[in-house]
Write an enzyme that holds these catalytic residues in place. Structure first.
Site, mmCIF file in Angstrom:
data_model
loop_
_atom_site.group_PDB
_atom_site.id
_atom_site.type_symbol
_atom_site.label_atom_id
_atom_site.label_comp_id
_atom_site.label_asym_id
_atom_site.label_seq_id
_atom_site.Cartn_x
_atom_site.Cartn_y
_atom_site.Cartn_z
ATOM 1 N N GLY A 17 0.823 -1.216 0.000
ATOM 2 C CA GLY A 17 0.000 0.000 0.000
ATOM 3 C C GLY A 17 0.848 1.252 0.000
ATOM 4 N N GLY B 225 1.692 2.816 -2.586
ATOM 5 C CA GLY B 225 1.300 3.701 -3.684
ATOM 6 C C GLY B 225 2.047 3.446 -4.966
ATOM 7 N N SER B 226 2.131 2.177 -5.379
ATOM 8 C CA SER B 226 2.856 1.893 -6.616
ATOM 9 C C SER B 226 2.174 2.536 -7.822
ATOM 10 C CB SER B 226 3.007 0.391 -6.818
ATOM 11 O OG SER B 226 1.754 -0.229 -6.807
ATOM 12 N N SER B 227 0.849 2.661 -7.804
ATOM 13 C CA SER B 227 0.133 3.253 -8.940
ATOM 14 C C SER B 227 0.490 4.723 -9.091
ATOM 15 C CB SER B 227 -1.375 3.162 -8.760
ATOM 16 O OG SER B 227 -1.746 1.898 -8.363
ATOM 17 N N ALA C 172 3.216 6.243 -7.862
ATOM 18 C CA ALA C 172 4.645 6.385 -8.176
ATOM 19 C C ALA C 172 4.902 6.096 -9.654
ATOM 20 C CB ALA C 172 5.468 5.444 -7.295
ATOM 21 N N ASP D 87 -1.149 10.905 -2.764
ATOM 22 C CA ASP D 87 -0.072 9.974 -3.127
ATOM 23 C C ASP D 87 0.723 10.499 -4.335
ATOM 24 O OD1 ASP D 87 -2.400 9.654 -4.599
ATOM 25 O OD2 ASP D 87 -2.472 7.481 -4.444
#
Ligand code: MEV
Length: 323
Positions: free
Chosen positions: A108, A110-112, A114, A155
């Site tokens: 969680g 925040g790969s999306s 980033a 994010d």
């Protein structure tokens, strides 16, 4: 063929979860687990993507079909971002994109967000389009809304500005904190949270009981403002107390869980000044503030309570071009 690589960090929400979606402030720190995105100009037309870390290889899409048809979730953010970019800055040539990730999308962090930010930075740099942080934010935030329909963009802001910031959506206020160290323990519950579902759940709670929920958001907002001051003064005891208060309000929003409470109790009993869930709730991570000297001890307590102590660097640098 010319290519550019950019990287962006993940994030951890410190205070203000959920209330930030409704225009209240939050405090978020960037986590030094980065995603690297390389963009090449392509002789072939279209959009080509290889993102093995995100579970996607050999993905190809015609420019005219961007954002349409079935899109794997991991690709959606980049594809929508590219579509928005082309609407603003039309290009005839295609691109090839590859990604590499330092971190698991499970935690969680925040790969999306980033990956979206690193992609947008690499793409605009490749075409020599200079965007301010706010302009970069607008392109990326639009893509997130296209894909998810909801979200405060905190994010995206953390991935762009980095460090630790006080944030009001949609980047109406971005104020860096002046503290340099964050004595914070991060514990993973082992459960992947579904942010969109939890945000929708709070939305429906707010529809049922608008006054009670708005009052909770107002109280969270006051906590965030006080925490901003406490953190800038390195008053970790106060910052911990505020975390406990924030967690109490998150319980009232019904987004905590048995596993989250288990890890929070373990951290508190081991001497943390305060602890709370981080993000949407339902799973993902807890954070605990403590004396710097007790961090390992509290991390151990989290492990003993069946959590995973994640030893991550916080306050990380925002998006950057890699050599
Ligand atoms: C999710 O990580 C944090 C929320 O506040 C949603 C958002 O701000 O977009 C619950």
């Amino acid at each position: 063929m010319k290519s550019i690589t950019a990287s962006a960090p993940g994030k951890l929400m410190l205070y203000g979860d959920h209330a930030v979606v409704y225009g209240k402030p939050c405090i978020v720190t960037a986590v030094d687990q980065r995603i690297y995105v390389t963009v090449h100009l392509n002789e072939k037309k279209g959009f080509h993507l290889d993102a093995p870390d995100l579970g996607v290889s050999g993905y190809i899409k015609d420019q005219k079909k961007l954002g349409k048809d079935e899109i794997p979730k991991a690709v959606a953010f980049i594809e929508h971002c590219y579509k928005r970019f082309l609407e603003k800055y039309p290009q005839s040539q295609g691109i090839s994109v590859t990604t590499k990730s330092d971190f698991s999308s499970l935690f969680g962090f925040g790969s999306s967000s980033a990956v979206t930010v690193a992609f947008a930075k690499a793409l605009t740099t490749l075409y020599e389009i200079e965007l301010s942080n706010k302009e970069l934010f607008d392109v990326c935030y639009q893509a997130v809304i296209d894909v998810q329909g909801v979200g405060s963009g905190f994010d995206i802001a953390a991935a762009i500005w980095g460090g630790t910031i006080y944030y009001v959506t949609p980047a109406k206020i971005v104020k860096p904190l002046t503290c340099h160290e964050l004595p914070l323990v991060v514990g993973y519950t082992g459960i992947k949270a579904d942010t969109t579902t939890l945000v929708r759940m709070v939305e429906s709670l707010k529809q049922q009981e608008p006054r009670r929920i708005e009052h909770i958001f107002d109280q969270i907002s006051n906590i965030v403002d006080t925490a901003f001051q406490a953190m800038n003064e390195n008053d970790w005891e106060k910052a911990g107390e505020l975390m406990n208060q924030n967690q109490e309000l998150l319980r009232e929003l019904q987004v905590s869980s048995v596993k989250i409470e288990q890890l929070i109790t373990a951290a508190q009993q081991a001497g943390a000044y305060g602890a709370k869930l981080s993000g949407a709730g339902g799973g993902d991570c807890i954070i605990a503030i403590c004396e710097k000297e007790s961090m390992q001890h509290i991390g151990k307590a989290v492990e003993n309570a069946d959590g995973k102590h994640l030893q991550v660097q916080l306050h990380a640098q925002g998006v950057r071009i890699e050599k």
